[in-house]
Motif scaffolding. Structure first.
Motif, short mmCIF file in Angstrom:
data_model
loop_
_atom_site.label_atom_id
_atom_site.label_comp_id
_atom_site.label_asym_id
_atom_site.label_seq_id
_atom_site.Cartn_x
_atom_site.Cartn_y
_atom_site.Cartn_z
N ARG A 202 -4.38 1.65 59.08
CA ARG A 202 -3.26 0.62 58.53
C ARG A 202 -2.50 1.41 57.61
O ARG A 202 -1.05 1.00 57.78
CB ARG A 202 -3.74 -0.61 58.14
N HIS A 203 -2.84 2.07 56.80
CA HIS A 203 -2.03 2.68 55.83
C HIS A 203 -1.12 3.80 56.20
O HIS A 203 0.06 3.71 55.81
CB HIS A 203 -2.94 3.43 54.62
N VAL A 204 -1.58 4.48 57.42
CA VAL A 204 -0.74 5.63 57.95
C VAL A 204 0.29 4.77 58.73
O VAL A 204 1.65 5.23 58.53
CB VAL A 204 -1.50 6.25 58.92
N LYS A 205 0.17 3.83 59.32
CA LYS A 205 1.17 2.75 59.98
C LYS A 205 2.12 2.38 59.11
O LYS A 205 3.38 2.21 59.26
CB LYS A 205 0.49 1.68 60.98
N LEU A 206 1.68 1.93 58.00
CA LEU A 206 2.88 1.23 56.86
C LEU A 206 3.51 2.40 56.32
O LEU A 206 4.67 2.17 56.17
CB LEU A 206 1.97 0.64 55.70
N VAL A 207 2.99 3.75 56.12
CA VAL A 207 3.75 4.57 55.52
C VAL A 207 4.56 5.21 56.63
O VAL A 207 5.89 5.38 56.38
CB VAL A 207 2.79 5.97 55.12
N ASP A 208 4.19 5.09 57.92
CA ASP A 208 5.06 5.83 59.02
C ASP A 208 6.36 4.66 59.10
O ASP A 208 7.51 5.29 59.16
CB ASP A 208 4.44 5.66 60.39
N LYS A 209 5.94 3.52 59.06
CA LYS A 209 6.89 2.30 58.99
C LYS A 209 8.18 2.46 57.72
O LYS A 209 9.27 2.49 58.06
CB LYS A 209 6.54 0.98 58.84
N SER A 211 8.40 5.36 56.22
CA SER A 211 9.24 6.49 56.30
C SER A 211 10.37 6.18 57.47
O SER A 211 11.58 6.96 57.12
CB SER A 211 8.34 7.48 56.88
N ALA A 212 10.43 5.37 58.29
CA ALA A 212 11.39 5.27 59.24
C ALA A 212 12.37 4.42 58.54
O ALA A 212 13.81 4.89 58.78
CB ALA A 212 10.87 4.33 60.50
N SER A 213 12.32 3.57 57.61
CA SER A 213 13.31 2.83 56.93
C SER A 213 14.04 3.75 56.08
O SER A 213 15.27 3.68 55.90
CB SER A 213 12.49 1.63 56.39
N CYS A 214 13.26 4.48 55.13
CA CYS A 214 13.93 5.31 54.25
C CYS A 214 14.89 6.39 55.17
O CYS A 214 16.24 6.96 54.80
CB CYS A 214 12.93 6.22 53.47
N GLY A 215 14.65 6.89 56.42
CA GLY A 215 15.37 7.54 57.12
C GLY A 215 16.57 7.15 57.67
O GLY A 215 17.82 7.57 57.58
#
Length: 236
Positions: A202-209, A211-215
């Motif tokens: 769940r943490h990885v998914k949150l970080v990935d999400k 990261s996409a927003s920051c991009g």
């Protein structure tokens, strides 16, 4: 030399059976000659009751001697055969007494164990084995004690084997308990690991999400900078 009490009791019981047989014979003779056998009948009836009691006492004494291991199993079997013979003879005497002299006494030869001059035959002496017939009482007792000691040694060896088997069973049980504890610990560890994996996923998914927003924000900022630079460039 004094004999063993059981053998003395057995001899006296055989003597009593012999006396009863002679009394029955005399009763029948008086019956045939027109005498009055009433007194003998009372005596015979009382003697038969005493014979039954003595045989019962012999049986009880034999059981006690065997249970307390005062005699060997071989000796107990031999004495049991003697008691069985006495029981058979007692039944024959009862039958002969109930005949009341009205029927031929076909068991006379079995009841009258020998001539009066020679006395009763002792079945104990007749059934003496080759191993003990030349031994006196103390030698027989010593032989029985030796056999009992050998049996005790065998029992001690058996107890040792059983104790060793019991210890092996306890060791196996303890090892199984330890294996069960290890399995329980592994199950608990697997459950904790599964929970951590799910949490990290769940943490990885949150970080990935994130990261996409920051991009997306970076792209927007770069576009804005490009627009501003392009708009300012001609005026300069």
């Amino acid at each position: 030399m004094a004999r063993e009490p059981w053998l003395m009791k057995y001899d006296s019981t055989c003597q009593l059976a012999q006396e009863i047989a002679e009394s029955i014979h005399e009763r029948n003779r008086q019956k045939r000659t027109g005498g009055n056998p009433s007194k003998l009948n009372v005596t015979i009836r009382t003697s038969l009751q005493r014979l039954q009691e003595q045989i019962s006492q012999l049986k009880d004494s034999l059981l006690r001697s065997l249970s307390t291991r005062q005699i060997t199993q071989f000796e107990a079997d031999r004495r049991q055969n003697l008691v069985d013979d006495l029981l058979t003879r007692e039944r024959q005497l009862q039958t002969s007494f109930k005949n009341d002299g009205t029927e031929p006494n076909v068991m006379r030869s079995s009841l009258m164990s020998g001539d009066q001059g020679t006395g009763p035959i002792n079945p104990w002496l007749m059934e003496e084995s080759e191993e003990t017939k030349d031994l006196d009482f103390h030698e027989i007792k010593h032989q029985q004690q030796r056999i009992i000691q050998e049996q005790d040694a065998g029992l001690e060896a058996l107890v040792t084997v059983i104790a060793r088997q019991k210890q092996m069973g306890q060791d196996i049980g303890n090892e199984l308990d330890e294996q069960n504890e290890i399995i329980d610990d592994l199950t608990h560890l697997v459950d904790k690991t599964d929970s951590r994996i799910q949490r990290e996923t769940r943490h990885v998914k949150l970080v990935d999400k994130k990261s996409a927003s920051c991009g997306m924000l970076v792209v927007i900022v770069l576009l804005l900078i490009a627009i501003v630079v392009v708009g300012v460039w001609p005026t300069s």
